[in-house]
Design a protein around this motif. Structure first.
Motif, short mmCIF file in Angstrom:
data_model
loop_
_atom_site.label_atom_id
_atom_site.label_comp_id
_atom_site.label_asym_id
_atom_site.label_seq_id
_atom_site.Cartn_x
_atom_site.Cartn_y
_atom_site.Cartn_z
N SER A 253 6.49 -6.95 3.84
CA SER A 253 6.01 -8.41 4.04
C SER A 253 4.75 -8.82 3.61
O SER A 253 4.38 -10.07 3.20
CB SER A 253 5.70 -8.33 5.75
N LEU A 254 3.72 -7.68 3.36
CA LEU A 254 2.25 -8.21 2.71
C LEU A 254 2.70 -8.71 1.31
O LEU A 254 2.07 -9.81 0.97
CB LEU A 254 1.55 -7.07 2.76
N ASN A 255 3.49 -8.05 0.68
CA ASN A 255 3.86 -8.22 -0.85
C ASN A 255 4.42 -9.57 -0.82
O ASN A 255 4.16 -10.49 -1.58
CB ASN A 255 5.23 -7.46 -1.09
N THR A 256 5.31 -10.12 0.10
CA THR A 256 5.92 -11.46 0.22
C THR A 256 4.92 -12.59 0.48
O THR A 256 4.92 -13.61 0.06
CB THR A 256 7.05 -11.39 1.56
N ARG B 247 -4.69 -9.87 -10.58
CA ARG B 247 -4.13 -8.63 -10.28
C ARG B 247 -4.15 -8.37 -8.93
O ARG B 247 -5.60 -8.44 -8.46
CB ARG B 247 -4.70 -7.43 -10.89
N LEU B 248 -3.06 -7.96 -8.21
CA LEU B 248 -3.44 -7.70 -6.65
C LEU B 248 -3.17 -6.38 -6.41
O LEU B 248 -2.01 -5.86 -6.88
CB LEU B 248 -2.63 -8.70 -5.75
N SER C 87 0.19 -10.02 -10.83
CA SER C 87 0.97 -8.94 -10.61
C SER C 87 0.60 -8.13 -9.33
O SER C 87 -0.75 -8.43 -9.05
CB SER C 87 1.05 -8.13 -11.78
N ILE C 88 1.47 -7.57 -8.55
CA ILE C 88 1.10 -7.01 -7.44
C ILE C 88 1.37 -5.37 -7.73
O ILE C 88 2.41 -5.22 -8.03
CB ILE C 88 1.84 -7.46 -6.44
N VAL C 89 0.48 -4.68 -7.49
CA VAL C 89 0.70 -3.25 -7.67
C VAL C 89 0.07 -2.32 -6.32
O VAL C 89 -0.69 -2.90 -5.88
CB VAL C 89 -0.27 -2.59 -9.00
N LEU C 90 0.78 -1.23 -6.30
CA LEU C 90 0.25 -0.29 -5.11
C LEU C 90 -0.65 0.51 -5.83
O LEU C 90 -0.73 1.03 -6.96
CB LEU C 90 1.28 0.62 -4.79
#
Lengths: 96, 333
Positions: free
Chosen positions: B172-175, B157-158, B185-188
């Motif tokens: 851009s960080l997500n990419t 998990r990020l 998985s990427i979450v805020l």
């Protein structure tokens, strides 16, 4: 299980059983794994046999090591050959 | 707590990324109430948790080991001590352990410590690795520091923190993170964002969550079969041919023995000869966990798919080797 860390009294390896259960593989499966490992070791001039539920790996001069499980195979192979056993090496793949 | 293993969640992230703040918020979730915490150092953000211990970073190199297989002797002792104190009734029983690392920590030795020790393995099992990335400094940290890249590459998990301070969605960080680790998985997780306990709770050991977890690994990688930053590449190996388990195990062991320091994560499902259900394999560097089973094939499609995140390895070389050694050694080949 880490092959490098498995030396500390651990007699099992993640690859022992595809179902993840903690038990010795069946005899036929062990023989099949042994045969597969023997074919992979042959280009390095190494032999492998089963011994009392363990394995004995040896080089052409007869120098040998006992290993608990096949997770320790490639470290032993590198010690006995004094060279690296790289599965990405085209020369090795060519000899299989 | 006996008879049931304690899940270990690893919380990592670069200096100042907001690990302790996130942990503090997670620990307030009702379902995470029985969580013990080990931290490397007490930071500026105070944790007033009931079960909180500090652990000195005392890394022991195995005589035959490489750097990524170092054993954290301090960590082992701290984990056993916690378990023993709960057993003796000195502290409440706990069902989960969160380990917060230092900002410069390499997560691999912690994973190796857990996998290598038979006593630890008897009491604990590894759950999700959660990596915290700061929306303000994250891109720069990933570009400049190998530690930051590695922490992101090994995560399940990020969590992007401080996105509320940038005033814009960190696209851009997500990419950049997707390229580093397409299986996570990427979450805020900024202070204005809700933080879900599922960061810790939904993992491969959870029967209700494991199917969705594996499907997510593979779905994320569907867009493209190869992602890369300058030095870290993720790629997948796929085949419809049922695999010989012996050949696969020997091949992966050989690959990890020689290139384990450069292989950051391996995750995937395998179609093994003689086994109807998908076999799940996953690991961090040299450490591969025992295989698990899924009840059904993701998308109803039989076949093997292994996602590899590696540093400085040629995907083509790995694929040729897999083809020659694993496919070429099927029992009927």
């Amino acid at each position: 299980m880490c092959g490098l860390c498995g030396v500390f009294g651990v007699q099992e390896h993640w690859s022992d059983n595809a179902d993840g259960k903690r038990r010795q593989p069946a005899h036929a499966e062990r023989m099949h794994r042994l045969g597969t490992a023997q074919r992979m070791l042959k280009p390095f001039g190494l032999s492998l046999r089963e011994w009392a539920g363990r394995y004995v790996i040896a080089n052409r001069t007869g120098k040998s090591e006992v290993i608990e499980h096949l997770g320790l195979l490639w470290q032993a192979a590198e010690r006995l050959t004094g060279a690296s056993c790289d599965p990405l090496d085209p020369a090795y793949l060519e000899q299989l | 707590m006996y008879g049931q293993k304690i899940t270990v969640n690893l919380l990592t992230g670069f200096l100042g990324s907001g690990k302790t703040t996130l942990l503090k918020r997670l620990l307030s979730e009702p379902d995470l109430a029985g969580t013990a915490v080990l931290v490397n150092e007490f930071g500026d953000v105070g944790l007033d948790h009931l079960l909180l211990e500090e652990v000195d970073e005392d890394v022991v190199l195995l005589q035959s080991g490489c750097v990524c297989c170092t054993i954290r002797g301090d960590l082992k002792e701290a984990m056993l001590r916690l378990h023993g104190r709960a057993h003796n009734g000195e502290i409440p029983n706990f069902s989960r352990l969160a380990i917060e690392t230092t900002g410069l920590a390499d997560p691999a030795p912690i994973v190796a410590t857990l996998a290598a020790d038979p006593v630890l393995r008897n009491h604990y099992r590894l759950g999700n690795i959660v990596t915290v990335i700061d929306a303000i400094e994250g891109t720069s940290n990933i570009e400049r520091f190998a530690e930051s890249r590695k922490q992101a590459a090994v995560a399940d998990r990020l969590v992007i923190t401080k996105s509320d301070l940038t005033g814009a969605h960190p696209t851009s960080l997500n990419t950049q993170l997707q390229a580093l680790n397409p299986t996570a998985s990427i979450v805020l997780g900024g202070t204005g964002e809700p933080v879900s306990q599922t960061l810790f709770t939904d993992d491969l050991h959870d029967d209700k969550a494991k199917q969705a977890e594996v499907e997510r690994w593979l779905a994320r990688d569907d867009d493209d079969h190869q992602h890369h930053t300058d030095d870290i590449k993720s790629f997948s190996i796929e085949t419809d041919t049922p695999l010989d388990w012996a050949a696969f195990g020997l091949w992966l062991s050989m690959l990890l023995n020689h290139h384990g320091q450069r292989i950051l994560r391996v995750k995937g499902i395998l179609h093994i000869e003689g086994i109807d259900r998908p076999v799940v394999v996953h690991g961090v560097q040299h450490t591969i966990h025992k295989p698990l089973h899924l009840d059904r094939w993701p998308g109803g499609k039989l076949g093997s798919r292994l996602v590899v995140i590696a540093e400085g390895l040629s995907p083509a070389d790995v694929q040729v080797s897999f083809q020659k050694i694993v496919i070429g050694k099927r029992r009927d080949a």
